[in-house]
Design a protein around this motif. Structure first.
Motif, PDB file in Angstrom:
ATOM      1  N   LEU A 138      93.180  31.032  40.883  1.00  0.00           N
ATOM      2  CA  LEU A 138      94.470  31.613  40.866  1.00  0.00           C
ATOM      3  C   LEU A 138      94.172  33.374  40.074  1.00  0.00           C
ATOM      4  CD1 LEU A 138      97.880  32.098  40.972  1.00  0.00           C
ATOM      5  CD2 LEU A 138      97.578  31.486  38.765  1.00  0.00           C
TER       6      LEU A 138
ATOM      7  N   ALA B 157      92.633  34.942  43.191  1.00  0.00           N
ATOM      8  CA  ALA B 157      93.514  34.937  44.900  1.00  0.00           C
ATOM      9  C   ALA B 157      94.694  35.972  44.519  1.00  0.00           C
ATOM     10  CB  ALA B 157      94.342  33.833  45.328  1.00  0.00           C
ATOM     11  N   SER B 158      94.451  36.526  43.313  1.00  0.00           N
ATOM     12  CA  SER B 158      95.609  37.880  42.557  1.00  0.00           C
ATOM     13  C   SER B 158      95.099  38.944  42.426  1.00  0.00           C
ATOM     14  CB  SER B 158      95.892  37.201  40.966  1.00  0.00           C
ATOM     15  OG  SER B 158      95.760  37.419  40.408  1.00  0.00           O
TER      16      SER B 158
ATOM     17  N   TYR C 182      96.288  25.381  43.810  1.00  0.00           N
ATOM     18  CA  TYR C 182      94.989  26.529  43.643  1.00  0.00           C
ATOM     19  C   TYR C 182      94.133  24.651  42.692  1.00  0.00           C
ATOM     20  CZ  TYR C 182      96.486  31.154  44.598  1.00  0.00           C
ATOM     21  OH  TYR C 182      96.895  31.991  45.480  1.00  0.00           O
TER      22      TYR C 182
ATOM     23  N   THR D 176     100.928  36.100  44.501  1.00  0.00           N
ATOM     24  CA  THR D 176     100.278  35.522  45.913  1.00  0.00           C
ATOM     25  C   THR D 176     101.309  34.164  45.892  1.00  0.00           C
ATOM     26  OG1 THR D 176      98.933  33.153  46.046  1.00  0.00           O
ATOM     27  CG2 THR D 176      99.550  33.958  43.529  1.00  0.00           C
ATOM     28  N   SER D 177     101.286  34.058  47.276  1.00  0.00           N
ATOM     29  CA  SER D 177     102.537  33.154  47.428  1.00  0.00           C
ATOM     30  C   SER D 177     102.515  31.609  47.713  1.00  0.00           C
ATOM     31  CB  SER D 177     102.307  33.324  48.703  1.00  0.00           C
ATOM     32  OG  SER D 177     100.899  33.157  50.173  1.00  0.00           O
TER      33      SER D 177
ATOM     34  N   ARG E 232      96.523  42.140  45.385  1.00  0.00           N
ATOM     35  CA  ARG E 232      97.778  42.617  45.355  1.00  0.00           C
ATOM     36  C   ARG E 232      97.670  43.314  43.823  1.00  0.00           C
ATOM     37  NH1 ARG E 232     102.206  38.089  47.335  1.00  0.00           N
ATOM     38  NH2 ARG E 232     101.532  37.326  49.553  1.00  0.00           N
TER      39      ARG E 232
ATOM     40  N   THR F  43     103.208  34.227  40.348  1.00  0.00           N
ATOM     41  CA  THR F  43     103.586  33.900  41.690  1.00  0.00           C
ATOM     42  C   THR F  43     105.111  34.078  42.866  1.00  0.00           C
ATOM     43  OG1 THR F  43     104.065  31.626  40.772  1.00  0.00           O
ATOM     44  CG2 THR F  43     101.613  32.085  40.670  1.00  0.00           C
TER      45      THR F  43
END
Length: 380
Positions: free
Chosen positions: A91, A94-95, A61, A54-55, A98, A36
């Protein structure tokens, strides 16, 4: 060879991967570590190229579902562990954008993911490269895995799968004697204590005239979480005639040590200070527990998470620790009595020493790196 490491969203998840990642970089392999945004300074502080995936932080999460709706933490221990797994699943999902963007420009030959870094499994499957799963501590409960894969059912379906992914290799850092019942095959690796260092002072590596007790609640202590627990626990230990080392972030060190005598407080290089300690007293965090095991120090464990109970029970059954569960550790006398037992009964120090010797006998990260490289080469 290109090796991508994927950590979680806390410092401890980074520390666990550093020995193998550093071995890879020192051997000449191109080595990146992803995590992160908040963990980027931690990764870069160890001299590794750091890639944000992820920001948002890990807690976000856990606090919200994929629609952004707030979630309540379960009170039931089993449901709590499943809930944690679902958060790591979110998480991982969401990753992916990227991670895939990274892979387009820098395609890894193998992906090494921390214990609950399920994004590593998804990425490796998409790229057709090996997935190496790397333990963070003495073992995560199976309920967390189950929760994560339930959360990732849609991502699995998109890959044409209806069952959880299985790693090509599992790197285990828990000593064999303390592995959970029914644990599967693993590549054992010696646990190497790892954390950010600081300028050393003579007291850190020399024993004083009093017995020394290290007290900690982990690396995430701040004024909003765990500080009250740490202050209360340190106050109880202070009833003993000992010197206390409070291992905690520097910005809360003065608060943690306020009003106490014979106390050192702040961010500590525990691999240096640990051998001078007679006892570790802490929240049963995976990294803290393994540090004590590796250094051969008896431990008083007070699990503040359901996932820490099982590993703490195994360490206690081995004879190198005692455990006080919530409700048992409320009183001063309970903590003081347990500390005195651990300090005065030599059997705990003897068993802790035996466990440290078992850890030292495991293959070094440099040796395990060869297994990882051979695995990747076989799939190229």
């Amino acid at each position: 060879m290109r090796i991508l490491f994927l950590a979680g969203g806390s410092p401890a998840t980074v520390y666990a991967l550093i020995p193998l990642a550093t071995a890879a970089r020192n051997a000449g392999h191109e080595t990146f570590m992803a995590s992160t945004e908040a963990m980027m300074p931690v990764v870069a502080g160890f001299g590794l190229p750091a890639v944000p995936v992820t920001s948002a932080g890990m807690l976000e999460y856990l606090a919200k579902d994929r629609t952004g709706a707030p979630l309540e933490w379960p009170t039931d221990p089993v449901e709590h562990m499943t809930f944690i797994g679902r958060g790591f699943g979110r998480l991982a999902a969401a990753s992916q954008p990227r991670l895939l963007e990274l892979a387009e420009a820098w395609r890894p030959d193998v992906v090494v993911g921390g214990m609950l870094s399920f994004g590593a499994a998804l990425l490796a499957r998409r790229l057709g490269v090996p997935w190496v799963r790397h333990a963070w501590d003495s073992g995560e409960p199976p309920e967390s895995d189950r929760g994560a894969w339930e959360e990732l059912a849609g991502e699995l379906a998109a890959l044409g799968l209806d069952e959880p992914l299985v790693p090509d290799l599992f790197v285990e850092i828990c000593p064999p004697s303390l592995r959970p019942p029914g644990a599967g095959p693993a590549q054992q690796m010696r646990y190497v204590p790892c954390a950010p260092q600081r300028r050393l002072e003579p007291w850190m590596y020399t024993k004083g005239e009093h017995r020394r007790v290290m007290v900690t609640a982990g690396a995430r202590v701040n004024r909003e979480q765990y500080l009250d627990f740490l202050r209360d626990l340190t106050g109880k230990v202070a009833k003993l005639d000992v010197e206390i080392v409070i291992a905690t972030p520097d910005d809360v060190a003065a608060d943690a040590a306020a009003g106490l005598d014979r106390v050192h407080a702040g961010w500590m290089p525990l691999d240096v200070i640990g051998p001078t300690c007679d006892l570790f007293v802490h929240h049963a965090g995976g990294g803290s527990s393994l540090m004590g095991m590796a250094l051969g120090v008896p431990q008083l464990l007070m699990p503040n998470m359901a996932a820490s109970v099982g590993p703490s029970e195994r360490l206690t059954a081995y004879g190198a620790a005692l455990m006080l569960t919530p409700g048992e550790d409320d009183g001063v006398e309970e903590v003081v009595s347990a500390c005195r037992t651990l300090l005065d009964d030599p059997s705990y120090t003897e068993r802790a020493g035996e466990l440290a010797a078992e850890i030292r006998a495991q293959p070094l990260p440099t040796e395990v790196l060869g297994t990882v490289v051979d695995l990747a080469a076989s799939r190229s």
